[in-house]
Design an enzyme around this catalytic site. Structure first.
Site, short mmCIF file in Angstrom:
data_model
loop_
_atom_site.label_atom_id
_atom_site.label_comp_id
_atom_site.label_asym_id
_atom_site.label_seq_id
_atom_site.Cartn_x
_atom_site.Cartn_y
_atom_site.Cartn_z
N CYS A 218 1.31 -0.75 -0.09
CA CYS A 218 -0.12 -0.61 -0.13
C CYS A 218 1.23 1.76 0.60
O CYS A 218 0.63 2.20 1.15
CB CYS A 218 -0.76 -0.36 0.84
SG CYS A 218 -1.91 -1.71 1.73
N GLY A 223 6.54 6.82 1.23
CA GLY A 223 7.90 7.43 1.96
C GLY A 223 8.29 6.14 2.74
O GLY A 223 9.65 6.07 2.71
N CYS A 343 -1.22 3.94 11.02
CA CYS A 343 -1.03 5.48 11.80
C CYS A 343 -2.21 5.72 12.94
O CYS A 343 -2.74 6.46 12.61
CB CYS A 343 -0.31 6.68 10.52
SG CYS A 343 -1.47 6.82 9.41
#
Length: 417
Positions: A218, A223, A343
């Site tokens: 994903c 990042g 997150c």
């Protein structure tokens, strides 16, 4: 005091960005700010950003404080808040309903107060909501394909940005002051990326073996993909997949700047037809599933997300997370590892999700985070048993071990046979 005067100076730009965000039903704040900052002087950019984000973050509280829907009244209420308005505290204390009181005080919707309370328990709720409003630190990851942490820190210092090494992440720098790292020569040369320390630790937890084949399932704008490419030191193969063509374009652009030649980006839906990834089944030594989630652990950086999220989003996201893990599990090589990350500080997007996955996949076992990263690097950023990476712990352990990181969860699961 100083922030108060600066806020006054950039009032028109800050208010315009806030009005824009409200009118468009809370789109991504970064897009709104891009428009607003076109008219801003270089030295005002950071202040306009802070003011607009504060207006958005405290939307509910400022509405309560000002008793008004107008942005100007709310801006005045923000100035009073920055001055430390004592009258507001007794007024909040008089709100009878506890959910409404917490929701107004911490400026979040009532349903979110209820969700946090239901998952973390009453005692931890206020601490969690307060944490969501803290100012996040500015953290960079040094790109070891191009430079070293020491050399990058020196290069930034020459451009007027002081920094210090992160306590846990091996290649992180905490940046001081307000100067934007994105406008430095070091950034243009591909020597650093903006990446929270917790996010860097997730990539380190993947711990790709030398010269291996790794998948970021994903990938988004990449990042963690770029962090993994640096860990592979340009050897091995890294396949980044995502459903968003735009994000993958950005990933390719960032990979070129970073000199990450081992990265291939491919537009594939992990939840699409099974044959789309047929040739990759059982091939990857590491598969990272950085799953779509509520994003509550990164909400300090995206204050508008609290107004965009809906109550039924959580159950939908939890179902998606389970489906992604199930699909990604097929790609893992025997004795390879699946790394699941979100997150979020909600157990339903962490420990509970892993328990469910393991109940359906007896061929996978947990690899303890402490065993992967070592005791020193998991100190204060893992569950009490060291099993999972978990920042923002509200279990009574003294806080501060996570050095202001975003709220992340990550688990490493090994395919047994």
């Amino acid at each position: 005091g100083c922030m108060h005067d600066e806020a006054r100076r950039v009032r028109p730009l800050g208010v315009r960005a806030y009005d824009d965000a409200r009118a468009r039903s809370w789109p991504f704040m970064s897009d709104v700010l891009e428009d607003a900052l076109r008219g801003a002087a270089e030295e005002d950019r950071a202040v306009v950003t802070a003011v607009a984000q504060a207006l958005v973050r405290y939307d509910r509280l400022l509405g309560f404080a000002s008793g008004s829907v107008t942005s100007d009244a709310r801006f005045d209420a923000l100035l009073a808040l920055l001055r430390g308005d004592t009258d507001l505290t007794p007024r909040l204390a008089r709100i009878h309903d506890p959910t409404e009181r917490l929701g107004t005080t911490y400026s979040v919707p009532d349903w979110l107060v209820e969700v946090v309370c239901g998952e973390l328990g009453e005692a931890a709720t206020a601490a969690a909501l307060a944490r969501m409003n803290e100012p996040p630190p500015r953290v960079a990851r040094v790109n070891t394909l191009k430079t070293t942490r020491e050399a990058c820190a020196a290069a930034l210092a020459e451009e007027g940005i002081d920094s210090r090494p992160t306590a846990h992440a091996a290649q992180g720098l905490m940046l001081e002051g307000r100067r934007s790292m994105f406008r430095t020569q070091a950034f243009a040369r591909g020597e650093l990326e903006g990446q929270d320390e917790a996010s860097q630790l997730v990539a380190e937890l993947v711990a790709p073996p030398p010269r291996s084949f790794v998948m970021d399932a994903c990938a988004g704008a990449g990042g963690k993909t770029l962090a993994l490419a640096a860990l592979l030191a340009g050897k091995g193969k890294l396949l980044a997949i995502d459903t968003s063509r735009g994000k993958l374009e950005e990933l390719r652009r960032r990979a070129r700047r970073a000199g990450a030649s081992s990265v291939e980006a491919r537009e594939v839906d992990l939840l699409g037809p099974a044959d789309a990834l047929k040739e990759l089944e059982g091939r990857a030594s590491r598969v990272l599933v950085d799953a779509p989630c509520t994003g509550l652990g990164a909400i300090r950086r995206n204050p508008e997300a609290r107004w965009r999220l809906r109550k039924d989003d959580l159950s939908r996201l939890v179902a998606t997370q389970a489906a992604l893990c199930k699909s990604a599990a097929r790609l893992v090589a025997p004795r390879g590892r699946l790394v699941f990350a979100t997150c979020s500080f909600l157990p339903s997007e962490g420990e509970v999700a892993i328990d469910f996955f393991l109940s359906e996949h007896p061929d996978f076992k947990v690899v303890t985070a402490r065993d992967v990263l070592g005791r020193a690097r998991t100190e204060g950023v893992a569950t009490a048993d060291g099993k999972y990476l978990r920042t923002w712990r509200f279990d009574g352990t003294p806080d501060g071990g996570d050095a202001g990181m975003d709220g992340f969860f990550a688990a490493v699961l090994r395919r047994v046979e």
